[in-house]
Design a protein around this motif. Structure first.
Motif, PDB file in Angstrom:
ATOM      1  N   VAL B  75      17.474  36.809 -44.434  1.00  0.00           N
ATOM      2  CA  VAL B  75      16.651  37.788 -43.716  1.00  0.00           C
ATOM      3  C   VAL B  75      15.585  37.074 -42.897  1.00  0.00           C
ATOM      4  O   VAL B  75      15.346  37.398 -41.731  1.00  0.00           O
ATOM      5  CB  VAL B  75      15.996  38.777 -44.717  1.00  0.00           C
ATOM      6  N   LYS B  76      14.990  36.054 -43.493  1.00  0.00           N
ATOM      7  CA  LYS B  76      13.936  35.314 -42.797  1.00  0.00           C
ATOM      8  C   LYS B  76      14.476  34.630 -41.545  1.00  0.00           C
ATOM      9  O   LYS B  76      13.832  34.615 -40.495  1.00  0.00           O
ATOM     10  CB  LYS B  76      13.346  34.256 -43.742  1.00  0.00           C
ATOM     11  N   ALA B  77      15.678  34.077 -41.679  1.00  0.00           N
ATOM     12  CA  ALA B  77      16.287  33.375 -40.546  1.00  0.00           C
ATOM     13  C   ALA B  77      16.773  34.346 -39.477  1.00  0.00           C
ATOM     14  O   ALA B  77      17.055  33.948 -38.357  1.00  0.00           O
ATOM     15  CB  ALA B  77      17.449  32.511 -41.028  1.00  0.00           C
ATOM     16  N   SER B  78      16.873  35.624 -39.844  1.00  0.00           N
ATOM     17  CA  SER B  78      17.404  36.611 -38.902  1.00  0.00           C
ATOM     18  C   SER B  78      16.310  37.449 -38.251  1.00  0.00           C
ATOM     19  O   SER B  78      16.615  38.345 -37.479  1.00  0.00           O
ATOM     20  CB  SER B  78      18.397  37.543 -39.611  1.00  0.00           C
ATOM     21  N   THR B  79      15.053  37.203 -38.596  1.00  0.00           N
ATOM     22  CA  THR B  79      13.978  38.048 -38.062  1.00  0.00           C
ATOM     23  C   THR B  79      12.844  37.188 -37.511  1.00  0.00           C
ATOM     24  O   THR B  79      12.780  35.989 -37.764  1.00  0.00           O
ATOM     25  CB  THR B  79      13.400  38.952 -39.168  1.00  0.00           C
ATOM     26  N   GLY B  86      12.977  33.273 -36.464  1.00  0.00           N
ATOM     27  CA  GLY B  86      14.098  32.814 -37.280  1.00  0.00           C
ATOM     28  C   GLY B  86      13.883  31.433 -37.862  1.00  0.00           C
ATOM     29  O   GLY B  86      12.832  31.148 -38.445  1.00  0.00           O
ATOM     30  N   PHE B  87      14.855  30.564 -37.697  1.00  0.00           N
ATOM     31  CA  PHE B  87      14.785  29.201 -38.200  1.00  0.00           C
ATOM     32  C   PHE B  87      14.887  28.242 -37.024  1.00  0.00           C
ATOM     33  O   PHE B  87      15.759  28.392 -36.169  1.00  0.00           O
ATOM     34  CB  PHE B  87      15.939  28.974 -39.193  1.00  0.00           C
ATOM     35  N   SER B  88      13.960  27.270 -36.969  1.00  0.00           N
ATOM     36  CA  SER B  88      13.923  26.331 -35.851  1.00  0.00           C
ATOM     37  C   SER B  88      13.880  27.061 -34.508  1.00  0.00           C
ATOM     38  O   SER B  88      14.584  26.704 -33.571  1.00  0.00           O
ATOM     39  CB  SER B  88      15.142  25.395 -35.863  1.00  0.00           C
ATOM     40  N   ASN B  89      13.083  28.120 -34.440  1.00  0.00           N
ATOM     41  CA  ASN B  89      12.856  28.870 -33.199  1.00  0.00           C
ATOM     42  C   ASN B  89      14.037  29.684 -32.706  1.00  0.00           C
ATOM     43  O   ASN B  89      14.051  30.131 -31.559  1.00  0.00           O
ATOM     44  CB  ASN B  89      12.407  27.939 -32.065  1.00  0.00           C
ATOM     45  N   HIS B  90      15.064  29.819 -33.517  1.00  0.00           N
ATOM     46  CA  HIS B  90      16.191  30.652 -33.115  1.00  0.00           C
ATOM     47  C   HIS B  90      16.611  31.528 -34.281  1.00  0.00           C
ATOM     48  O   HIS B  90      16.572  31.087 -35.433  1.00  0.00           O
ATOM     49  CB  HIS B  90      17.384  29.790 -32.680  1.00  0.00           C
ATOM     50  N   LEU B  91      17.018  32.747 -33.972  1.00  0.00           N
ATOM     51  CA  LEU B  91      17.562  33.616 -35.011  1.00  0.00           C
ATOM     52  C   LEU B  91      18.900  33.073 -35.478  1.00  0.00           C
ATOM     53  O   LEU B  91      19.586  32.374 -34.737  1.00  0.00           O
ATOM     54  CB  LEU B  91      17.754  35.042 -34.472  1.00  0.00           C
ATOM     55  N   LEU B  92      19.272  33.426 -36.710  1.00  0.00           N
ATOM     56  CA  LEU B  92      20.542  32.952 -37.259  1.00  0.00           C
ATOM     57  C   LEU B  92      21.710  33.349 -36.368  1.00  0.00           C
ATOM     58  O   LEU B  92      22.609  32.554 -36.112  1.00  0.00           O
ATOM     59  CB  LEU B  92      20.728  33.501 -38.673  1.00  0.00           C
ATOM     60  N   VAL B  93      21.677  34.616 -35.877  1.00  0.00           N
ATOM     61  CA  VAL B  93      22.778  35.044 -34.998  1.00  0.00           C
ATOM     62  C   VAL B  93      22.837  34.213 -33.734  1.00  0.00           C
ATOM     63  O   VAL B  93      23.920  33.973 -33.186  1.00  0.00           O
ATOM     64  CB  VAL B  93      22.686  36.541 -34.597  1.00  0.00           C
ATOM     65  N   GLU B  94      21.668  33.779 -33.265  1.00  0.00           N
ATOM     66  CA  GLU B  94      21.668  32.941 -32.066  1.00  0.00           C
ATOM     67  C   GLU B  94      22.283  31.580 -32.359  1.00  0.00           C
ATOM     68  O   GLU B  94      23.094  31.070 -31.567  1.00  0.00           O
ATOM     69  CB  GLU B  94      20.240  32.782 -31.535  1.00  0.00           C
ATOM     70  N   GLY B 244      23.525  22.616 -36.658  1.00  0.00           N
ATOM     71  CA  GLY B 244      22.202  22.031 -36.499  1.00  0.00           C
ATOM     72  C   GLY B 244      21.214  22.683 -37.441  1.00  0.00           C
ATOM     73  O   GLY B 244      20.366  22.018 -38.056  1.00  0.00           O
ATOM     74  N   MET B 245      21.326  24.008 -37.576  1.00  0.00           N
ATOM     75  CA  MET B 245      20.443  24.743 -38.469  1.00  0.00           C
ATOM     76  C   MET B 245      20.611  24.234 -39.899  1.00  0.00           C
ATOM     77  O   MET B 245      19.622  23.985 -40.609  1.00  0.00           O
ATOM     78  CB  MET B 245      20.775  26.237 -38.388  1.00  0.00           C
ATOM     79  N   ILE B 246      21.869  24.073 -40.308  1.00  0.00           N
ATOM     80  CA  ILE B 246      22.135  23.619 -41.676  1.00  0.00           C
ATOM     81  C   ILE B 246      21.571  22.211 -41.885  1.00  0.00           C
ATOM     82  O   ILE B 246      20.957  21.904 -42.903  1.00  0.00           O
ATOM     83  CB  ILE B 246      23.653  23.662 -41.968  1.00  0.00           C
ATOM     84  N   ARG B 247      21.729  21.361 -40.876  1.00  0.00           N
ATOM     85  CA  ARG B 247      21.213  19.990 -41.019  1.00  0.00           C
ATOM     86  C   ARG B 247      19.697  19.965 -41.095  1.00  0.00           C
ATOM     87  O   ARG B 247      19.117  19.239 -41.894  1.00  0.00           O
ATOM     88  CB  ARG B 247      21.687  19.143 -39.839  1.00  0.00           C
TER      89      ARG B 247
END
Ligand SMILES: Nc1ncnc2c1ncn2[C@@H]1O[C@H](COP(=O)(O)OP(=O)(O)OP(=O)(O)O)[C@@H](O)[C@H]1O
Ligand SMILES: [Mg+2]
Lengths: 264, 290
Positions: B75-79, B86-94, B244-247
């Motif tokens: 949820v945090k990565a998606s909002t 999101g995470f690293s300045n991008h939403l998970l969907v992005e 990249g997000m996972i790394r």
């Protein structure tokens, strides 16, 4: 098959032969364990002739047609084919990725029929084999007999001058078979198409053939030839011919000969 | 919740469209419902076991987060929250969309090159002798092995990533196409030749369509391989991108984000595969009838 062998029909006096097989032998299998399917067969088919091959299963009838079509090389002997060949195989062999009409237009396109004329020609051919209005159907939605009729129409679409037919009507119901026998007989008479036709039926052989060639197995060879002196004009009433006493006699004779061939 | 809903929509209608009759459709519908119920049950069991293991405290929470933790990370990565996107300045969907785009482009190029290449390998014997070992060689390489080379050659922008995916996706497409073209029934080739087909029309109007079902299967497998390779492709300068997000998450020991990312990849893979199967059904209805 090569163009150099083509003869100009106007100049030749004697009726040119369309197919000449001489001293043909065919071997299948490996070099170590060869199987002789056909041994020393010679067969000449004149232009406009309707030759029927009969004989027990495995005697090499299909093999001979494959030689003429150029799908098979003989181990010995020579094959000469002088005009354009079309084939109706023992199985329909339709292209499943094309519709019924698509299968016919494939043949029409290869034959050089322009795109605008293909639809009309397709419908004509379909009605010839009793499948009017089926052009848009998927091939696998048809019954086996319907598929075989499409295959016949497809072969005719290319307007071959030599027609090879391998038990083309075996999968059909009696009524359709009779209708198509009449169509093919008339077509051959009208267009002068040379036909080499395989069947297991003595009745079909006598009805269609101007000459019946009887083969025997082990190895495949020609053992007899029976001329069929029945009228072959384009106007001949084929349906009436079936009831002709001469036809019945010939049929019985041929049946006896083929029975002998099976044990020869 | 959005992802879960997506998968349900993706998998549920698929079996029903295959049934031609209404009678069979309702039957197939009931069966599909039952299978979906079984899947959900299995999922529930998995989550319960997972939760139990975490509750037992066998491993530290940082290494094995609970389903709730992962959901929270998801949820945090998606909002957008506290001004952080999101995470690293991008939403998970992005992240996911960028990766999917790379997969799409990579597989697309691979198909564009691989299908003609496979056709040639399938029909031209000398080409097969030379190129077939090369294709097999490429196929056995792990993508991480040639990533370094690609980074040296193409830098760290988009091109090495696409190259990596093309190299990973091309061999299965070329191999499947070559095998399919060789496997075209001789019966059909003879029938076409008897109708006067020359070499070109034999290849394009007979061999290619006859091989199409297997070619599409090859492309589907290639998409799967591109999927498994995308994380490798994004190990260098991979943000945005799900790999990249996972790394990044791994670098900061955010196990929950890593797991959320893995689940996102897997779920989108299932959806894509189902879509692909649908495309196959529509594009090659004669499959299995050649
Ligand atoms: N591809 C092949 N490989 C090996 N042997 C073959 C092959 N094709 C045919 N034969 C053999 O050659 C012989 C002749 O076969 P062919 O198919 O010509 O017979 P046929 O007269 O057409 O029989 P049918 O009436 O059953 O169709 C048979 O003994 C068969 O086993
Ligand atoms: Mg036969």
């Amino acid at each position: 098959m090569s163009p150099t062998e083509a003869t100009s029909p106007a100049e030749t006096t004697a009726p040119a032969s369309d197919i000449e097989l001489s001293g043909i032998s065919v071997r299948y299998g490996t070099a170590k364990a060869p199987v002789t399917a056909v041994a020393d067969v010679s067969l000449t088919v004149d232009r406009g002739e309707f030759v029927v091959l009969v004989g027990p299963s495995g005697c090499g009838k299909t093999t001979l047609l494959r030689l003429v079509a150029g799908f098979q090389q003989p181990a010995g002997g020579t094959v000469k084919v002088r005009r354009k060949v079309g084939v109706v195989f023992q199985q329909p062999r339709l292209f499943p990725w094309r519709t019924v009409g698509g299968n016919l237009s494939f043949a029409l396109a290869r034959h050089g029929v322009v795109r605008t004329e293909r639809a009309a020609r397709t419908e004509e051919l379909l009605s010839l084999v009793g499948l009017s209005g089926m052009a848009r159907r998927r091939t696998w939605e048809l019954s086996g007999g319907q598929q075989q009729r499409v295959a016949i129409a497809r072969a005719l679409a290319a307007e071959p001058q030599i027609l090879l037919m391998d038990e083309p009507f075996a999968a059909l119901d009696a009524l359709t078979r009779e209708r198509l026998q009449e169509e093919v007989r008339t077509l051959a008479a009208v267009t002068g198409t040379t036909v080499l036709f395989v069947t297991h039926s003595a009745e079909e052989a006598v009805l269609l053939g101007s000459r019946v060639v009887v083969m025997a197995a082990g190895p495949g060879r020609v053992i007899d030839e029976v001329p069929v002196p029945l009228p072959r004009e384009a106007t001949t009433d084929v349906a009436a011919l079936r009831g002709d006493p001469g036809f019945a006699v010939l049929r019985t004779e041929l049946a006896a000969v083929t029975r002998d061939a099976a044990t020869a | 919740m959005t992802l879960l809903k997506d998968t349900e929509q993706g998998t549920e209608p698929a079996p029903t469209t295959a049934a031609p009759h209404t009678g069979r459709r309702t039957w197939a519908g009931a069966a599909a419902l039952r299978w979906t119920a079984l899947r959900l049950l299995a999922l529930a069991v998995l989550l319960a076991v997972w939760q139990a293991v975490v509750a037992a405290g066998v491993w530290p929470r940082v290494l094995v987060p609970s389903p709730g933790d992962v959901w929270h990370a998801f949820v945090k990565a998606s909002t957008v929250h506290d001004g952080v996107r999101g995470f690293s300045n991008h939403l998970l969907v992005e992240h996911l969309a960028v990766s999917l785009r790379r997969i799409g482009i990579g597989t697309g190029y691979a198909a564009l090159v691989g299908i003609p290449l496979g056709l040639l390998i399938g029909v031209v014997k000398p080409l097969a002798v030379v190129l077939e070992p090369a294709v097999t060689f490429l196929r056995t390489l792990p993508p991480l092995a040639y990533l370094s080379l690609l980074v040296i050659w193409f830098g760290i922008d988009e091109s090495p990533k696409i190259w990596l995916l093309v190299i990973a996706a091309l061999p299965p497409i070329a191999a499947a196409t070559a095998a399919a073209v060789r496997g075209v029934p001789a019966d059909l080739v003879e029938a076409a030749r008897a109708l006067g087909a020359g070499p070109v029309s034999l290849l394009l109007s007979v061999r290619l369509p006859a091989a199409l079902p297997e070619i599409l299967t090859g492309v589907r497998i290639a998409v799967g391989i591109a999927y498994t390779s995308v994380v490798a492709a994004e190990t260098v300068n991979g943000v945005p991108g799900i790999g990249g997000m996972i790394r990044d998450a791994q670098r900061y020991n955010q196990t929950d984000v890593v797991i959320a990312g893995i689940i996102a990849i897997g779920l989108s893979g299932i959806v894509l595969d189902a879509l692909f199967k649908g495309v196959e059904r529509v594009a090659v209805p004669w499959r299995g009838r050649v």
